[in-house]
Design a protein around this motif. Structure first.
Motif, PDB file in Angstrom:
ATOM      1  N   GLY A 139      49.579 123.972  97.951  1.00  0.00           N
ATOM      2  CA  GLY A 139      48.493 124.234  97.016  1.00  0.00           C
ATOM      3  C   GLY A 139      48.980 124.172  95.584  1.00  0.00           C
ATOM      4  O   GLY A 139      50.184 124.182  95.318  1.00  0.00           O
ATOM      5  N   PRO A 140      48.051 124.117  94.639  1.00  0.00           N
ATOM      6  CA  PRO A 140      48.446 124.064  93.225  1.00  0.00           C
ATOM      7  C   PRO A 140      49.117 125.359  92.796  1.00  0.00           C
ATOM      8  O   PRO A 140      48.838 126.430  93.349  1.00  0.00           O
ATOM      9  CB  PRO A 140      47.112 123.862  92.499  1.00  0.00           C
ATOM     10  CG  PRO A 140      46.081 124.381  93.427  1.00  0.00           C
ATOM     11  CD  PRO A 140      46.597 124.144  94.808  1.00  0.00           C
ATOM     12  N   PRO A 141      49.999 125.285  91.818  1.00  0.00           N
ATOM     13  CA  PRO A 141      50.634 126.500  91.308  1.00  0.00           C
ATOM     14  C   PRO A 141      49.585 127.469  90.756  1.00  0.00           C
ATOM     15  O   PRO A 141      48.557 127.039  90.219  1.00  0.00           O
ATOM     16  CB  PRO A 141      51.543 125.993  90.179  1.00  0.00           C
ATOM     17  CG  PRO A 141      51.709 124.533  90.428  1.00  0.00           C
ATOM     18  CD  PRO A 141      50.488 124.075  91.137  1.00  0.00           C
ATOM     19  N   GLN A 142      49.847 128.761  90.870  1.00  0.00           N
ATOM     20  CA  GLN A 142      48.900 129.778  90.409  1.00  0.00           C
ATOM     21  C   GLN A 142      48.645 129.682  88.906  1.00  0.00           C
ATOM     22  O   GLN A 142      47.555 129.996  88.452  1.00  0.00           O
ATOM     23  CB  GLN A 142      49.425 131.178  90.758  1.00  0.00           C
ATOM     24  CG  GLN A 142      49.476 131.450  92.250  1.00  0.00           C
ATOM     25  CD  GLN A 142      48.081 131.450  92.872  1.00  0.00           C
ATOM     26  OE1 GLN A 142      47.150 132.010  92.316  1.00  0.00           O
ATOM     27  NE2 GLN A 142      47.948 130.823  94.019  1.00  0.00           N
ATOM     28  N   TRP A 143      49.625 129.264  88.143  1.00  0.00           N
ATOM     29  CA  TRP A 143      49.497 129.211  86.690  1.00  0.00           C
ATOM     30  C   TRP A 143      48.689 128.014  86.193  1.00  0.00           C
ATOM     31  O   TRP A 143      48.328 127.943  85.030  1.00  0.00           O
ATOM     32  CB  TRP A 143      50.878 129.173  86.037  1.00  0.00           C
ATOM     33  CG  TRP A 143      51.760 128.067  86.546  1.00  0.00           C
ATOM     34  CD1 TRP A 143      52.710 128.163  87.516  1.00  0.00           C
ATOM     35  CD2 TRP A 143      51.751 126.695  86.136  1.00  0.00           C
ATOM     36  NE1 TRP A 143      53.305 126.945  87.732  1.00  0.00           N
ATOM     37  CE2 TRP A 143      52.733 126.021  86.893  1.00  0.00           C
ATOM     38  CE3 TRP A 143      51.019 125.970  85.204  1.00  0.00           C
ATOM     39  CZ2 TRP A 143      52.992 124.658  86.753  1.00  0.00           C
ATOM     40  CZ3 TRP A 143      51.273 124.613  85.058  1.00  0.00           C
ATOM     41  CH2 TRP A 143      52.252 123.977  85.830  1.00  0.00           C
ATOM     42  N   PRO A 150      45.843 125.510  85.137  1.00  0.00           N
ATOM     43  CA  PRO A 150      44.434 125.646  84.754  1.00  0.00           C
ATOM     44  C   PRO A 150      43.497 125.055  85.811  1.00  0.00           C
ATOM     45  O   PRO A 150      43.889 124.186  86.599  1.00  0.00           O
ATOM     46  CB  PRO A 150      44.337 124.856  83.446  1.00  0.00           C
ATOM     47  CG  PRO A 150      45.738 124.770  82.933  1.00  0.00           C
ATOM     48  CD  PRO A 150      46.620 124.777  84.145  1.00  0.00           C
ATOM     49  N   GLU A 151      42.256 125.500  85.796  1.00  0.00           N
ATOM     50  CA  GLU A 151      41.288 125.147  86.843  1.00  0.00           C
ATOM     51  C   GLU A 151      41.076 123.638  86.992  1.00  0.00           C
ATOM     52  O   GLU A 151      41.099 123.116  88.106  1.00  0.00           O
ATOM     53  CB  GLU A 151      39.945 125.823  86.570  1.00  0.00           C
ATOM     54  CG  GLU A 151      38.920 125.554  87.640  1.00  0.00           C
ATOM     55  CD  GLU A 151      37.582 126.230  87.375  1.00  0.00           C
ATOM     56  OE1 GLU A 151      36.616 125.889  88.077  1.00  0.00           O
ATOM     57  OE2 GLU A 151      37.509 127.087  86.468  1.00  0.00           O
ATOM     58  N   ASP A 152      40.865 122.934  85.880  1.00  0.00           N
ATOM     59  CA  ASP A 152      40.640 121.478  85.971  1.00  0.00           C
ATOM     60  C   ASP A 152      41.855 120.766  86.566  1.00  0.00           C
ATOM     61  O   ASP A 152      41.712 119.842  87.373  1.00  0.00           O
ATOM     62  CB  ASP A 152      40.317 120.890  84.599  1.00  0.00           C
ATOM     63  CG  ASP A 152      38.915 121.237  84.126  1.00  0.00           C
ATOM     64  OD1 ASP A 152      38.033 121.466  84.976  1.00  0.00           O
ATOM     65  OD2 ASP A 152      38.702 121.277  82.894  1.00  0.00           O
ATOM     66  N   TRP A 188      44.815 118.501  91.548  1.00  0.00           N
ATOM     67  CA  TRP A 188      45.878 118.698  92.548  1.00  0.00           C
ATOM     68  C   TRP A 188      45.269 118.685  93.944  1.00  0.00           C
ATOM     69  O   TRP A 188      45.767 118.011  94.847  1.00  0.00           O
ATOM     70  CB  TRP A 188      46.591 120.020  92.277  1.00  0.00           C
ATOM     71  CG  TRP A 188      47.697 120.353  93.232  1.00  0.00           C
ATOM     72  CD1 TRP A 188      47.573 120.687  94.553  1.00  0.00           C
ATOM     73  CD2 TRP A 188      49.094 120.402  92.951  1.00  0.00           C
ATOM     74  NE1 TRP A 188      48.803 120.952  95.103  1.00  0.00           N
ATOM     75  CE2 TRP A 188      49.750 120.783  94.138  1.00  0.00           C
ATOM     76  CE3 TRP A 188      49.847 120.181  91.801  1.00  0.00           C
ATOM     77  CZ2 TRP A 188      51.132 120.943  94.198  1.00  0.00           C
ATOM     78  CZ3 TRP A 188      51.222 120.336  91.873  1.00  0.00           C
ATOM     79  CH2 TRP A 188      51.848 120.705  93.065  1.00  0.00           C
ATOM     80  N   GLU A 189      44.210 119.453  94.119  1.00  0.00           N
ATOM     81  CA  GLU A 189      43.570 119.553  95.436  1.00  0.00           C
ATOM     82  C   GLU A 189      42.935 118.237  95.864  1.00  0.00           C
ATOM     83  O   GLU A 189      42.819 117.961  97.050  1.00  0.00           O
ATOM     84  CB  GLU A 189      42.546 120.686  95.425  1.00  0.00           C
ATOM     85  CG  GLU A 189      43.222 122.049  95.334  1.00  0.00           C
ATOM     86  CD  GLU A 189      42.259 123.200  95.102  1.00  0.00           C
ATOM     87  OE1 GLU A 189      41.040 122.969  94.929  1.00  0.00           O
ATOM     88  OE2 GLU A 189      42.740 124.351  95.079  1.00  0.00           O
ATOM     89  N   GLU A 220      39.309 118.875  79.744  1.00  0.00           N
ATOM     90  CA  GLU A 220      39.093 119.941  78.767  1.00  0.00           C
ATOM     91  C   GLU A 220      38.660 119.360  77.414  1.00  0.00           C
ATOM     92  O   GLU A 220      37.729 119.864  76.776  1.00  0.00           O
ATOM     93  CB  GLU A 220      40.381 120.739  78.601  1.00  0.00           C
ATOM     94  CG  GLU A 220      40.263 121.911  77.657  1.00  0.00           C
ATOM     95  CD  GLU A 220      41.579 122.658  77.490  1.00  0.00           C
ATOM     96  OE1 GLU A 220      41.665 123.410  76.510  1.00  0.00           O
ATOM     97  OE2 GLU A 220      42.503 122.486  78.311  1.00  0.00           O
ATOM     98  N   MET A 221      39.312 118.292  76.984  1.00  0.00           N
ATOM     99  CA  MET A 221      38.951 117.663  75.715  1.00  0.00           C
ATOM    100  C   MET A 221      37.561 117.045  75.796  1.00  0.00           C
ATOM    101  O   MET A 221      36.805 117.071  74.830  1.00  0.00           O
ATOM    102  CB  MET A 221      39.985 116.601  75.320  1.00  0.00           C
ATOM    103  CG  MET A 221      41.359 117.157  74.983  1.00  0.00           C
ATOM    104  SD  MET A 221      41.387 118.372  73.655  1.00  0.00           S
ATOM    105  CE  MET A 221      41.643 119.886  74.576  1.00  0.00           C
ATOM    106  N   GLN A 222      37.204 116.511  76.961  1.00  0.00           N
ATOM    107  CA  GLN A 222      35.870 115.928  77.114  1.00  0.00           C
ATOM    108  C   GLN A 222      34.791 116.997  76.956  1.00  0.00           C
ATOM    109  O   GLN A 222      33.740 116.747  76.366  1.00  0.00           O
ATOM    110  CB  GLN A 222      35.732 115.219  78.458  1.00  0.00           C
ATOM    111  CG  GLN A 222      34.411 114.501  78.625  1.00  0.00           C
ATOM    112  CD  GLN A 222      34.154 113.485  77.512  1.00  0.00           C
ATOM    113  OE1 GLN A 222      35.052 112.741  77.112  1.00  0.00           O
ATOM    114  NE2 GLN A 222      32.944 113.466  76.986  1.00  0.00           N
TER     115      GLN A 222
END
Length: 133
Positions: A19-23, A25-27, A32-33, A65-67
């Motif tokens: 799984g993605p690292p806990q740290w 960011p959501e996007d 990753w998933e 995020e920039m979008q």
């Protein structure tokens, strides 16, 4: 990053479920998933490649995020009465470039997938690539 990309080979010890690292960011975690099952199926991702995967996902997350910023504020801002390019435009462009390069390294682009990159070893393949006999 110029030249021919190295040949990707199936790794019997490949990372297949992580799984993605806990740290993260959501996007970036969503990316990753999305790509982890693709890479796991190909069995080419080793522990040494996790940094590239993290950086790819962070770059994609930054593009998104920039979008969001640009969708809310536009690509042009007014500073002291003069229209100027929103700083998010440059940040997004840089992140798009990084993500494209890393995607190619990970075999996630159409061109990188079209190369005969992943192959099973042929019978009689020698372990020594310098042996010409």
């Amino acid at each position: 990053m110029r030249g021919t990309k190295p040949e990707l080979r199936r790794d019997p010890e490949a990372v297949t479920d992580l799984g993605p690292p806990q740290w993260m960011p959501e996007d970036a975690a969503q990316e990753w998933e999305r790509v982890m099952p693709i890479l796991a199926e190909r069995r080419i991702l080793s522990v040494a490649d996790l940094g590239s995967l993290e950086n790819y996902c962070l770059a994609i997350g930054q593009v998104r995020e920039m979008q969001k910023l640009l969708a809310n504020g536009g690509a042009v801002i007014v500073v002291e009465g003069m229209p100027k390019r929103h700083p998010a435009v440059g940040i997004q462009a840089d992140a798009m470039t990084r993500s494209r390069l890393l995607a190619a390294e990970l075999g996630l682009t159409p061109v990188s997938r079209s190369r005969p990159a992943i192959r099973e070893p042929d019978e009689g393949d020698d372990d020594d690539p310098l042996d010409i006999s």
